[in-house]
Design an enzyme around this catalytic site. Structure first.
Site, PDB file in Angstrom:
ATOM      1  N   THR A 177      84.593  92.776  56.315  1.00 16.29           N
ATOM      2  CA  THR A 177      83.591  91.507  56.510  1.00 16.29           C
ATOM      3  C   THR A 177      82.277  91.913  57.218  1.00 16.29           C
ATOM      4  O   THR A 177      82.112  92.896  57.360  1.00 16.29           O
ATOM      5  CB  THR A 177      84.294  90.483  57.432  1.00 16.29           C
ATOM      6  OG1 THR A 177      84.637  91.042  58.891  1.00 16.29           O
ATOM      7  CG2 THR A 177      85.795  90.067  57.129  1.00 16.29           C
ATOM      8  N   ASP A 178      81.487  91.273  56.962  1.00 22.08           N
ATOM      9  CA  ASP A 178      80.031  90.974  57.410  1.00 22.08           C
ATOM     10  C   ASP A 178      79.705  90.308  58.693  1.00 22.08           C
ATOM     11  O   ASP A 178      80.835  89.838  59.091  1.00 22.08           O
ATOM     12  CB  ASP A 178      79.074  90.535  56.359  1.00 22.08           C
ATOM     13  CG  ASP A 178      79.066  89.144  55.705  1.00 22.08           C
ATOM     14  OD1 ASP A 178      79.767  88.396  56.446  1.00 22.08           O
ATOM     15  OD2 ASP A 178      78.503  88.793  54.843  1.00 22.08           O
ATOM     16  N   LEU A 179      78.480  90.248  59.087  1.00 17.22           N
ATOM     17  CA  LEU A 179      78.211  89.615  60.352  1.00 17.22           C
ATOM     18  C   LEU A 179      78.534  88.133  60.286  1.00 17.22           C
ATOM     19  O   LEU A 179      79.026  87.420  61.400  1.00 17.22           O
ATOM     20  CB  LEU A 179      76.718  89.340  60.680  1.00 17.22           C
ATOM     21  CG  LEU A 179      76.266  89.276  62.005  1.00 17.22           C
ATOM     22  CD1 LEU A 179      76.900  90.068  63.257  1.00 17.22           C
ATOM     23  CD2 LEU A 179      74.849  89.171  62.049  1.00 17.22           C
TER      24      LEU A 179
END
Length: 136
Positions: A17-19
């Site tokens: 996942t990203d931020l």
């Protein structure tokens, strides 16, 4: 990893996942790469052994991708892989990433058959014969 000939399941980990907490867009390319590898493995093709025996490798030449909805941490995803056609030095595949039957990502992928030194070569006849059964 659970699988059938045309499907594998992948769990989304925090590292995927990203931020914003959704699957980082480039990771879908990793997911579908795994799907293609398992698609071939289910048909008796170990790509490492195949390279050692024939000197032929496969590289993604073109990917046309549509991101339709986000996946998030801990989702259980299904990667579907379908063979569309084999023409000369190219293999065409359609792939999708789904969650509970909803398509989140889809791609049209063109693979190129190449020699180990990077030159194009026809998809070997023995591989065509194995994969042609999928197209019937």
């Amino acid at each position: 990893m659970t699988q059938t000939a045309d499907q594998i399941q992948i769990r989304v980990y925090y590292e995927d996942t990203d931020l914003a907490g959704i699957v980082y867009y480039a990771n879908y390319l990793k997911f579908i790469e795994r799907g293609r590898t398992e698609f071939l493995r289910a048909r008796g093709v170990d790509q490492g052994a195949y390279k050692a025996q024939t000197g032929v490798v496969f590289a993604a030449r073109r990917v046309e991708a549509d991101y339709l909805a986000p996946a998030v941490f801990d989702d259980l995803l299904t990667v579907e892989t379908h063979l569309s056609a084999i023409k000369g030095a190219r293999i065409f595949m359609t792939q999708a990433v789904l969650r509970d039957g909803e398509t989140l990502f889809q791609a049209q992928v063109t693979l190129a058959a190449m020699t180990e030194d990077g030159r194009p070569t026809r998809v070997p006849a023995d591989l065509c014969a194995r994969l042609d059964r999928v197209l019937e």
